[in-house]
Design an enzyme around this catalytic site. Structure first.
Site, PDB file in Angstrom:
ATOM      1  N   ASP A 201       0.822  -1.206   0.000  1.00 24.68           N
ATOM      2  CA  ASP A 201       0.000   0.000   0.000  1.00 24.68           C
ATOM      3  C   ASP A 201       0.862   1.264   0.000  1.00 24.68           C
ATOM      4  OD1 ASP A 201      -2.783   1.101   0.500  1.00 24.68           O
ATOM      5  OD2 ASP A 201      -1.753   1.977   2.225  1.00 24.68           O
ATOM      6  N   GLU A 243       1.493  -0.543  -4.990  1.00 23.39           N
ATOM      7  CA  GLU A 243       0.461   0.451  -5.289  1.00 23.39           C
ATOM      8  C   GLU A 243       1.151   1.796  -5.510  1.00 23.39           C
ATOM      9  OE1 GLU A 243      -3.452   2.815  -3.682  1.00 23.39           O
ATOM     10  OE2 GLU A 243      -1.744   2.445  -2.388  1.00 23.39           O
TER      11      GLU A 243
END
Ligand code: NOJ
Length: 548
Positions: A201, A243
Site C-alpha cells: 500500500d 500500489e
C-alpha cells in the site's frame, strides 16, 4: 504454464474484502472462515490469486488500512489459525493468497504512536514530527474531501505529525532504521505464516525531503530494494505488487532493473482512460496512454483493473478529462469522492451488459495481469447513502434468502443493497442457474484468457485502426498470437482489418460478443483481410487457426 518464475504473468487476481464476503460465525461481519467456505466458488471463477484487504487489528476507520497491530488478525475476522486454514484451503485448490502490507502509516491507536506522542524511550522518532507545519509544502493532499493538510497537531506531544492520508493515520518515519527493520520483521512474519506475497500500500510516500513533492524519492527506492532482497531471501518469487498511483514514467523506476525492486505494479492511468474511451466512443484515450507507457523489464508486469475497493481515481488525468468523467459518470455530487468517483462497475455502465463485457474484453487483452473486484462478476450495485468508499464494499450477495446468504445476523456491518441491485435480483445462486449470466460469461472469458499464452506474457502492440472507434490489439508470443478488436462506439462498426505481422496465416474467430450478421464464432479468415462486423460495444478475438 511456465517455469521461469513469473507464473503471475498468466494469472488473474480476485480482490476481496473479508468483512464483506461471507460471515461464518453469524456476527454480521465477514470472516476468514467465511472465505474458506467460499474457496470453491473462487477457484471455479478460474482466478489464481486472492488479494485480501488488510486483516490486522485496527479501529477500522479506514477499513484496516489503519493498522494497530501488525502481528495479528482483527478479531472480527478470526484468528491466525483461521488464516492458516484459509491458506491451506487455498493452496490445496491451487490458489495463492496475498494480503495488504500497509507500511507507510499506522493507526493513531497503534501503541507505537501512543509511545511516540509521549516521547517514550525508543519510540520518540518513529513518526514524522515537526514544530513547523509549513515543512514539505510542495506535497499534495490525497484525501481532499476530509483533510486540508498533511500535518495535524498533537496536543499530547505539542507538535505536528505528518500523514498522507487520514489524520488518524500518522506516517511512520522511514529515516529511522528501527522503523525500517521492524517493517522487514513484519514482512517476515506474514511470509513465514504462509502468505504468497503482498499488495504494498501507498509505497511512493515513505520518505519526505524538503523542496520535493515527497513522492518517489531515491530513499524510497533504496528501501524498496532492500525489502525485495529481504523477501527473496525468505520466499523467492513472492508476489509483490506495488500500489504506485503515478504517471508511467514515474512508475517505471519502481521496477528497478527488473529483479531488484517491484516485479508487479498497478498501471493506474490506463484505468480512467478505458472508462473515458467508452464514454467518448473512441479508442483514442487508450492509444494515448499506451503510447505514453514505456517498455518495462521483461521479467516484470503491469497489473490492470477496472474497479477496486476505492473510488475510481481520477488523479492521473487532466482537469478537462476529470470534468468530462464527472459529467459522464458522476453527474450527482454524491457520486464523487476526493479526486474520483465512488461507484461500482455495473452502475457505471448503467447496468448495460454490453458495456460490462466490452470493458472486461479490454481488461483481459491489455498488457498486464488483470484484477477483478468481488461482486463485479455478478454485476453488484452500490449504495450511495453510505459514506466514503463504503458504498462499494457492501455484503457479497450469494442468494436471495435472508442476509443474502452472506450472514445469519439480524444486522450486518453494512446494509444489504436495496432496489434493482438488491440480493433478490442480483445474487450468485441465480447467476449460477442462468447459463447466460455475466458470471458464466466471465468464467469463460477467464478460461480463454488463461489458455492464450500471448495474453499476459506476449508482446503487445496497439495496431492502427481504420476506424477510430475500434481498439485493435495484437499480442504475440513464440507459440501464440491474439488479435482483439473492441468497438467503443454505441453503434455497429464494419471494417476489413489487415494484420501484416501475421501475414500468411489464417486466423480463427475464437471469442466475441455482439457479432453482426455474417461473422460468426469459429469462422476462419486470412490475417490480411479479417472481416470485422461488430454491433454496439461488440468485441472479437482471433487466434491462429493452426492451434485452434
Ligand atoms: C490506498 C488504499 O487502497 C486505500 O483504501 C487506503 O485508504 C489508502 N491507501 C491509505 O492506506
Amino acid at each position: 504454464m511456465t517455469t521461469d518464475g513469473s507464473w503471475w504473468k498468466d494469472a488473474v487476481l480476485y480482490e476481496l474484502y473479508v468483512r464483506a464476503f461471507r460471515d461464518a460465525d453469524g456476527d454480521g461481519h465477514g470472516d476468514l472462515r467465511g472465505v474458506c467456505e467460499r474457496l470453491d466458488y473462487v477457484r471455479d471463477l478460474g482466478v489464481d490469486v486472492l488479494w485480501l484487504l488488510p486483516l490486522s487489528p485496527s479501529p477500522l476507520r479506514d477499513d484496516g488500512y489503519d493498522v494497530s497491530d501488525y502481528y495479528g488478525i482483527h478479531p472480527d475476522y478470526g484468528t491466525l489459525d483461521d488464516l492458516r486454514a484459509l491458506l491451506d484451503g487455498a493452496h490445496a485448490r491451487g490458489l495463492k493468497v496475498i494480503t495488504d502490507l500497509v507500511m507507510n502509516h499506522t493507526s493513531s491507536d497503534h501503541p507505537w504512536f501512543q509511545a511516540s506522542r509521549r516521547r517514550q524511550e525508543g519510540k520518540a522518532d518513529w513518526y514524522v514530527w515537526s514544530d513547523d507545519p509549513s515543512r514539505y509544502a510542495g506535497t499534495r493532499v490525497i484525501f481532499t474531501d476530509s483533510e486540508s493538510s498533511n500535518w495535524s497537531w498533537d496536543a499530547v506531544r505539542g507538535q505536528y505529525y505528518w500523514h498522507r492520508f487520514f489524520h488518524h493515520q500518522p506516517d511512520l518515519n522511514y529515516d529511522n532504521p528501527e522503523v525500517r527493520s521492524t517493517m522487514l520483521d513484519v514482512v517476515r512474519f506474514w511470509l513465514e505464516l504462509g502468505v504468497d506475497g503482498f499488495r504494498l500500500d501507498a509505497i511512493p510516500y515513505l520518505f519526505q525531503r524538503e523542496g520535493t513533492n515527497c513522492e518517489n524519492l531515491p530513499e524510497t527506492h533504496a528501501f524498496l530494494k532492500e525489502l525485495r532482497a529481504f523477501v527473496e531471501g525468505i520466499e523467492p518469487g513472492a508476489f509483490l505488487l506495488g500500489e504506485v498511483n503515478q504517471w508511467p514514467e514515474d512508475t517505471l523506476p519502481y521496477f528497478g532493473d527488473g529483479f531488484d525492486e517491484m516485479p508487479l505494479l498497478f498501471h493506474f492511468p490506463v484505468m480512467p482512460r478505458l472508462w473515458k474511451a467508452l464514454a467518448e466512443g473512441s479508442a483514442a484515450p487508450i492509444r494515448w496512454i499506451l503510447e505514453r507507457t514505456p517498455a518495462i523489464p521483461p521479467s516484470c508486469q503491469w497489473v490492470v483493473f477496472l474497479r477496486n475497493h476505492d473510488e475510481l481515481t481520477l488523479e492521473m488525468v487532466t482537469d478537462a478529462e476529470r470534468a468530462f468523467m464527472y459529467a459522464c459518470y458522476a453527474p450527482e455530487p454524491v457520486m464523487r469522492l476526493n479526486v474520483g468517483i465512488r461507484r461500482r462497475l455495473a452502475p457505471l455502465c448503467d447496468f448495460d451488459r454490453a458495456r460490462v463485457e466490452l470493458l472486461h474484453s479490454l481488461l483481459m487483452t491489455l498488457p498486464g495481469t488483470p484484477i477483478l473486484y468481488y461482486g463485479d462478476e455478478i454485476g453488484m450495485g452500490d449504495d450511495l447513502t453510505l459514506p466514503d468508499r463504503n458504498g462499494v464494499r457492501t455484503p457479497m450477495q450469494w442468494t436471495d434468502g435472508p442476509g443474502a446468504g452472506f450472514s445469519s445476523a439480524q444486522q450486518t456491518y453494512a446494509p444489504l443493497l436495496t432496489g434493482p441491485s438488491a440480493p433478490a435480483n442480483v445474487n450468485v445462486a441465480a447467476a449460477e442457474r442462468d447459463q447466460g449470466s455475466l458470471l458464466h460469461w466471465l468464467r469463460r472469458l477467464i478460461a480463454i484468457r488463461k489458455g492464450r499464452e500471448a495474453l499476459g506474457r506476449g508482446t503487445f502492440t496497439m495496431l492502427p485502426s481504420p476506424d477510430p472507434a475500434l481498439a485493435v490489439f495484437l499480442s504475440t508470443s513464440e507459440r501464440d498470437a491474439v488479435v482483439s478488436v473492441h468497438n467503443l462506439a454505441g453503434e455497429p462498426r464494419r471494417v476489413t482489418l489487415s494484420v501484416p505481422a501475421l501475414a500468411g496465416r489464417d486466423l480463427r474467430l475464437g471469442f466475441g460478443g455482439r457479432l453482426e450478421d455474417g461473422v460468426c464464432l469459429g469462422s476462419v479468415a486470412p490475417a490480411e483481410a479479417l472481416p470485422v462486423a461488430l454491433g454496439a460495444h461488440g468485441y472479437a478475438w482471433w487466434w491462429p487457426e493452426d492451434d485452434a
